[in-house]
Design a protein around this motif. Structure first.
Motif: not given
Length: 252
Positions: A155-171, A104-113
């Protein structure tokens, strides 16, 4: 406040404890070894706490956002949602939550967030991973997931100055019937709470419907956690309680 000293590496040999109760048979989760803090490239815009570990103060009152702010939040939230959808393919027995964090870390930073949890009050990872008995904000570590675990990824990302926050439960592969039921009822609590949201509705109604739904299905609420406002700040007003309150109690 979290302190770095709290996150010292644990022993690689962790005794595993299994219990069998009314919720089923599952492993009680304890902290395992964690890896070093991951780096974020210097060119990526960062929130105030990325170096100091101390977030700046948010607004004192709930912020009424304009169309541009709402669109910015939609962009960051949609990106966070895409990450949750993407990570599902990797959730299987044998993988560690530390490895999920790295993906996840790599995906976030590779998209500039920027991964919002990282360094927030000293939190050492880029996502929160809460397994089985861990209610919230679990720290990714080197414990391998096992068949039958349930795992919440926040997962919460800081993109273009704003945080986006969400989560999900997985089996993890396939969990037992009681775990499936717990997941289904918590999702029903969420749906029912969203369904009542409309202009001029009281914030207290959200907690009331969540607790009512949980109790009706044989579950209770952990009152120490709450929802929150978000924007250019990671946490801010309003606090959204998940349990029932009268209007008088809510205003205290």
């Amino acid at each position: 406040m979290f302190l770095r000293s709290f996150f010292k590496k644990k022993s690689k040999t962790i005794p595993r404890k299994f219990i069998n109760n009314s919720f089923g048979s599952y492993e009680v989760i304890v902290p395992w070894e964690i890896s070093e803090v991951r780096e974020v490239p210097s060119y990526i815009p960062k929130p105030s706490y990325s170096q100091t570990l101390i977030p700046r103060d948010g607004p004192k009152k709930p912020e009424i956002k304009d169309k541009n702010q709402i669109q910015s939040m939609k962009d960051s939230c949609n990106f966070a949602k895409k990450i949750l959808t993407y990570i599902k393919q990797y959730i299987k027995p044998g993988i560690t939550t530390d490895e999920l964090d790295a993906i996840v870390h790599e995906m976030i930073i590779s998209n500039g967030a920027y991964p919002s949890p990282l360094n927030y009050k000293g939190f050492p990872k880029s996502i929160c991973t809460s397994i089985n008995n861990v209610a919230c904000h679990g720290i990714p570590d080197k414990r391998p997931l096992v068949k039958g675990d349930i795992l919440n990824i926040d997962v919460t990302v800081y993109l273009h100055g704003y945080h986006g926050d969400c989560s999900k439960m997985f089996e993890v592969e396939e969990c037992d019937d009681e775990a499936k039921r717990l997941i289904n009822i918590t999702e029903l609590c969420l749906k029912n709470a969203i369904d009542i949201c409309k202009p001029n509705e009281n914030f207290s109604s959200i907690g009331n419907i969540i607790e009512e739904t949980a109790n009706k299905n044989g579950y209770s609420i952990i009152p120490v956690f709450a929802g929150h406002g978000i924007g250019t700040y990671f946490h801010g007003p309003p606090d959204i309680f998940h349990f029932g309150l009268s209007l008088e109690e809510f205003s205290l």
